[in-house]
Write a protein that holds these residues in place. Structure first.
Motif, PDB file in Angstrom:
ATOM      1  N   LEU A 258      11.961  -4.449  -3.119  1.00  0.00           N
ATOM      2  CA  LEU A 258      13.181  -3.679  -2.851  1.00  0.00           C
ATOM      3  C   LEU A 258      14.428  -4.469  -3.235  1.00  0.00           C
ATOM      4  CD1 LEU A 258      12.641  -1.833   0.555  1.00  0.00           C
ATOM      5  CD2 LEU A 258      12.860  -0.852  -1.719  1.00  0.00           C
ATOM      6  N   SER A 262      17.196  -3.468  -5.925  1.00  0.00           N
ATOM      7  CA  SER A 262      18.597  -3.307  -5.528  1.00  0.00           C
ATOM      8  C   SER A 262      19.532  -4.063  -6.464  1.00  0.00           C
ATOM      9  CB  SER A 262      18.808  -3.798  -4.095  1.00  0.00           C
ATOM     10  OG  SER A 262      17.998  -3.075  -3.214  1.00  0.00           O
ATOM     11  N   GLY A 298      12.712   5.851  -8.966  1.00  0.00           N
ATOM     12  CA  GLY A 298      12.860   5.579  -7.533  1.00  0.00           C
ATOM     13  C   GLY A 298      11.586   5.912  -6.773  1.00  0.00           C
ATOM     14  N   ILE A 301       9.261   3.040  -7.043  1.00  0.00           N
ATOM     15  CA  ILE A 301       9.624   1.939  -6.129  1.00  0.00           C
ATOM     16  C   ILE A 301       9.108   2.251  -4.735  1.00  0.00           C
ATOM     17  CG2 ILE A 301      11.507   0.616  -5.081  1.00  0.00           C
ATOM     18  CD1 ILE A 301      13.268   1.453  -7.450  1.00  0.00           C
ATOM     19  N   MET A 302       9.378   3.478  -4.276  1.00  0.00           N
ATOM     20  CA  MET A 302       8.975   3.829  -2.923  1.00  0.00           C
ATOM     21  C   MET A 302       7.458   3.732  -2.762  1.00  0.00           C
ATOM     22  SD  MET A 302       9.888   7.134  -0.622  1.00  0.00           S
ATOM     23  CE  MET A 302       8.620   8.260  -1.112  1.00  0.00           C
ATOM     24  N   VAL A 305       6.173   0.009  -2.731  1.00  0.00           N
ATOM     25  CA  VAL A 305       6.552  -0.662  -1.482  1.00  0.00           C
ATOM     26  C   VAL A 305       5.743  -0.088  -0.325  1.00  0.00           C
ATOM     27  CG1 VAL A 305       8.439  -1.063   0.147  1.00  0.00           C
ATOM     28  CG2 VAL A 305       8.861  -1.221  -2.285  1.00  0.00           C
ATOM     29  N   LEU A 306       5.557   1.235  -0.346  1.00  0.00           N
ATOM     30  CA  LEU A 306       4.731   1.883   0.673  1.00  0.00           C
ATOM     31  C   LEU A 306       3.328   1.281   0.678  1.00  0.00           C
ATOM     32  CD1 LEU A 306       4.571   4.362   2.655  1.00  0.00           C
ATOM     33  CD2 LEU A 306       3.573   5.607   0.758  1.00  0.00           C
ATOM     34  N   ASN A 309       3.415  -2.236   2.122  1.00  0.00           N
ATOM     35  CA  ASN A 309       3.706  -2.212   3.556  1.00  0.00           C
ATOM     36  C   ASN A 309       2.501  -1.757   4.370  1.00  0.00           C
ATOM     37  OD1 ASN A 309       6.276  -3.087   3.122  1.00  0.00           O
ATOM     38  ND2 ASN A 309       7.292  -1.166   3.632  1.00  0.00           N
TER      39      ASN A 309
ATOM     40  N   ILE B 140       7.443   5.296   7.946  1.00  0.00           N
ATOM     41  CA  ILE B 140       6.886   4.395   6.928  1.00  0.00           C
ATOM     42  C   ILE B 140       7.518   4.674   5.567  1.00  0.00           C
ATOM     43  CG2 ILE B 140       4.777   3.781   5.694  1.00  0.00           C
ATOM     44  CD1 ILE B 140       3.250   4.314   8.296  1.00  0.00           C
ATOM     45  N   LEU B 141       7.716   5.973   5.274  1.00  0.00           N
ATOM     46  CA  LEU B 141       8.369   6.330   4.014  1.00  0.00           C
ATOM     47  C   LEU B 141       9.808   5.820   3.985  1.00  0.00           C
ATOM     48  CD1 LEU B 141       7.202   9.972   3.213  1.00  0.00           C
ATOM     49  CD2 LEU B 141       6.563   7.847   2.074  1.00  0.00           C
ATOM     50  N   LEU B 143      11.032   3.315   5.419  1.00  0.00           N
ATOM     51  CA  LEU B 143      11.066   1.869   5.258  1.00  0.00           C
ATOM     52  C   LEU B 143      10.817   1.470   3.803  1.00  0.00           C
ATOM     53  CD1 LEU B 143      11.506  -0.127   7.507  1.00  0.00           C
ATOM     54  CD2 LEU B 143       9.052  -0.466   7.635  1.00  0.00           C
ATOM     55  N   ALA B 144      10.074   2.315   3.092  1.00  0.00           N
ATOM     56  CA  ALA B 144       9.700   1.969   1.720  1.00  0.00           C
ATOM     57  C   ALA B 144      10.726   2.458   0.703  1.00  0.00           C
ATOM     58  CB  ALA B 144       8.325   2.556   1.394  1.00  0.00           C
ATOM     59  N   ALA B 145      11.496   3.498   1.055  1.00  0.00           N
ATOM     60  CA  ALA B 145      12.404   4.087   0.070  1.00  0.00           C
ATOM     61  C   ALA B 145      13.655   3.225  -0.077  1.00  0.00           C
ATOM     62  CB  ALA B 145      12.789   5.494   0.498  1.00  0.00           C
ATOM     63  N   PRO B 146      14.008   2.853  -1.295  1.00  0.00           N
ATOM     64  CA  PRO B 146      15.247   2.093  -1.479  1.00  0.00           C
ATOM     65  C   PRO B 146      16.438   2.960  -1.093  1.00  0.00           C
ATOM     66  CG  PRO B 146      14.123   2.432  -3.587  1.00  0.00           C
ATOM     67  CD  PRO B 146      13.331   3.145  -2.556  1.00  0.00           C
ATOM     68  N   THR B 199      12.699   0.662  11.302  1.00  0.00           N
ATOM     69  CA  THR B 199      12.266  -0.522  12.028  1.00  0.00           C
ATOM     70  C   THR B 199      12.457  -0.323  13.530  1.00  0.00           C
ATOM     71  OG1 THR B 199      13.329  -1.645  10.206  1.00  0.00           O
ATOM     72  CG2 THR B 199      12.316  -3.010  11.862  1.00  0.00           C
TER      73      THR B 199
END
Lengths: 326, 318
Positions: A258, A262, A298, A301-302, A305-306, A309, B140-141, B143-146, B199
């Protein structure tokens, strides 16, 4: 950045923990069954790794190629008036800009007539390199500093802790922006600086784990037999911190990805390589009419990262049940 | 207790000093400086003498130790200097931009907490029910989305259906022109709140689950208290404490996302100042805004720590 619950809860070594990690495919199947979310995270990560490795195979088009499309208004010998009305009328082909997603270009084309699918596919390389590389640096550095800090309490510890406080008082993004400006913005440098910016968190996490282990009886016993500091660190403390190291490694990856996205979005990211963050920015210029570049980059990216995580959360639950849900 | 508070304050002041020192050296370590940059991008074309003159005017030619001593002395006297870029005093620049950032920051926090607290609560009460899974999935989404992507998609939706005007002219404050200001802040505040909430929501949920298993909750139920009283009075109050302890981190995260959001929506706040002063090598402004941000996060941590010490005496002794 994912928040860890009270770090003092990090447990001592559970002998089954390492066996569970290292016993191959059977435990993998069990992991997928007991942790469906972590399992789907793992699948997402593996898919992205495959995409990154096979980028040149599945790209369909070169990400830098500029495509052309036949001009519907083409006229062989336009008059001056017609040319004034439509400057492109004399050329049989046009740059294939802003094509909608379809069978030729799965994700459409961008402003310059390039294939968005190819760019997204190649962008996965940067994100993976940044996420994994920075996390390795942060964990290895955090391990060394955290061990020194915890083991040699006193002034050294105090100083390191205040520096960690200082780094955490500055928003991570600002820290990364400053660091990456120092050197030329190559991929390697950006990875390095992201890892260094992440040191604060890993150092704190690992330090508290080492502090806990240091107080245990087997370390005392080792000291009684006359083992050296170095030997105690490597033979006794380190193996008992493996669970924390794996957790620290896996939960950081998403945050580094992320952060890179950014700074790339702000135009300060690594240069000379397709980046999702920079693609989101590029697509914003024509967001109302042609949103696809922004949407897909985008979304990628999501998704990545998902994946990291979910996998990190599940690994933490398995390795350290007492940190569950944190 | 007094000793504890004094220890914490000394620690906080020292951290702020370290941040100031860090930002002082960081901006000077970066390649390029304001004198060279302001006289044209190509240093070769500008006269070497002019550049030297310009550097001397800005005080950039002094030895770094001397500059540092000057900066330290000035900052202690709360003199932040003059912006290289605008020639205004740094206090003036901060006075102009801080209200925007506080406005947006408070709006983000309001959105964040009014979403996170009920959602975390509901998620814990309906543990492992479809509702819980749904809400956790959204968290969760989030947290992951910029944050810039969430904001871009929100703008896309607004543009697509012509909901309201995104480009607000005149940079109005909430107290000047609430109607126009709120449409300006609407997308960044929800995008920032969405990202900042996840969070908090997850932490609150896990704390609630922990607290709901405690004996005193069972006692409260056994006394025949209504379930709503048990949850709000007995469970939520205790579960909120750990959420408050991470306030410092939450605020740092929100300020981080404000840097991006203010840049995207042309909000002339502190976050925007960080970027412009960093890229322009406007040393006095950069040092000062980083310092101000650090004061905010450190102060939050300090207040939380002291309050926590008041509530839980065990903390003071450690």
């Amino acid at each position: 950045m994912t928040q860890i619950a009270d770090p003092t809860l990090v447990p001592l070594r559970d002998p089954t923990v390492l066996d569970r990690v290292s016993s191959g495919s059977r435990s993998l199947i069990r992991f997928m069954r007991t942790k469906p979310l972590g399992g789907s995270g793992l699948i997402i990560v593996v898919v992205f790794i495959l995409v990154a490795i096979l980028a040149s195979v599945i790209q369909r088009n070169d990400p830098d190629d500029i495509f052309e499309t036949p001009n519907p208004d083409y006229k062989a010998n336009p008059t001056v008036i017609e040319l004034a009305r439509d400057p492109d009328i004399g050329s049989p082909v046009l740059v294939a800009q802003f094509l909608e997603p379809g069978s030729d270009y799965w994700f459409g084309t961008d402003k310059f007539g390039r294939d968005i699918w190819a760019q997204v596919v190649h962008g996965s390389r940067l994100s993976l390199i940044v996420g994994l590389g920075a996390s390795v640096i942060a964990v290895v550095g955090g391990l060394i500093i955290g061990m020194i800090s915890a083991y040699y309490a006193g002034v050294v510890d105090l100083l390191i802790q205040r520096i960690v406080d200082m780094l955490q008082a500055i928003p991570f993004l600002v820290l990364v922006l400053v660091f990456t400006q120092i050197t030329e913005r190559s991929v390697l440098n950006v990875v390095l600086w992201l890892g260094i910016a992440g040191l604060a968190i890993t150092t704190r996490l690992i330090r508290s784990a080492v502090l806990q282990v240091r107080e245990s009886e087997f370390v005392l016993a080792a000291r009684v037999v006359g083992a050296s500091d170095l030997r105690i660190m490597i033979r006794h403390v380190l193996p008992n911190c493996v669970a924390v190291l794996i957790i620290a490694f896996s939960i950081g990856i998403g945050a580094y990805i992320l952060a890179e996205a950014s700074i790339s979005f702000l135009g300060a990211g690594p240069q000379g390589i397709p980046s999702w963050g920079q693609m989101v920015q590029a697509g914003r210029g024509s967001l109302d009419l042609h949103p696809w570049q922004t949407v897909f980059a985008g979304g990628a990216i999501m998704l990545i990262v998902l994946g990291f995580n979910l996998l990190g959360d599940a690994l933490r639950d398995v390795l350290d049940p007492r940190l569950r849900g944190a | 207790m007094q000793g504890y508070i004094i220890r914490r304050i000394i620690g906080a002041v020292f951290v702020v000093f370290l941040v100031g020192t860090f930002s002082f050296f960081a901006i000077r370590v970066l390649p390029g400086d304001f004198a060279t940059a302001s006289l044209g991008l190509d240093a070769g074309s500008a006269n070497a003498e002019t550049i030297a003159q310009r550097k001397a005017d800005l005080g950039l030619d002094m030895p770094i130790g001397e500059q540092y001593a000057n900066w330290l002395w000035d900052t202690i006297r709360l003199d932040l200097g003059t912006s290289f870029l605008t020639q205004n005093s740094v206090w003036y620049e901060i006075g102009r931009s801080l209200p925007y950032s506080i406005e947006l920051g408070v709006l983000i926090m309001i959105v964040g907490f009014t979403v996170a607290i009920p959602v975390g609560l509901i998620s814990a009460i309906f543990q492992d029910k479809p509702l819980d899974y749904g809400l956790r999935g959204v968290a969760i989404l989030a947290l992951a989305a910029p944050v810039f992507w969430t904001a871009a998609i929100a703008s896309l939706v607004v543009l697509q259906w012509d909901l309201f005007l995104i480009d607000v002219i005149g940079q109005p404050h909430l107290w000047e022109d609430p109607g126009r200001a709120i449409t300006w802040y609407l997308i960044p505040m929800f995008a920032g709140g969405f990202a900042g909430t996840a969070t908090t929501m997850r932490l609150l949920r896990s704390q609630m689950l922990e607290v709901l298993r405690q004996d005193y909750v069972r006692t409260a139920r056994a006394k025949g208290l209504r379930e709503s009283v048990v949850i709000v009075r007995h469970a939520l109050r205790n579960a909120l404490l750990p959420v408050l302890t991470v306030m410092g981190v939450t605020i740092a995260t929100i300020i981080g996302s404000q840097v991006i959001l203010e840049n995207m929506f042309n909000i002339p706040g502190i976050g925007n100042k960080v970027l412009t002063s960093l890229f322009a090598r406007d040393n006095p402004v950069f040092q000062s805004v980083v310092l101000i941000i650090a004061v905010f996060t450190v102060l939050t941590n300090l207040v939380v720590d002291i309050l926590y010490g008041v509530i839980d005496p065990r903390i003071r002794l450690s």
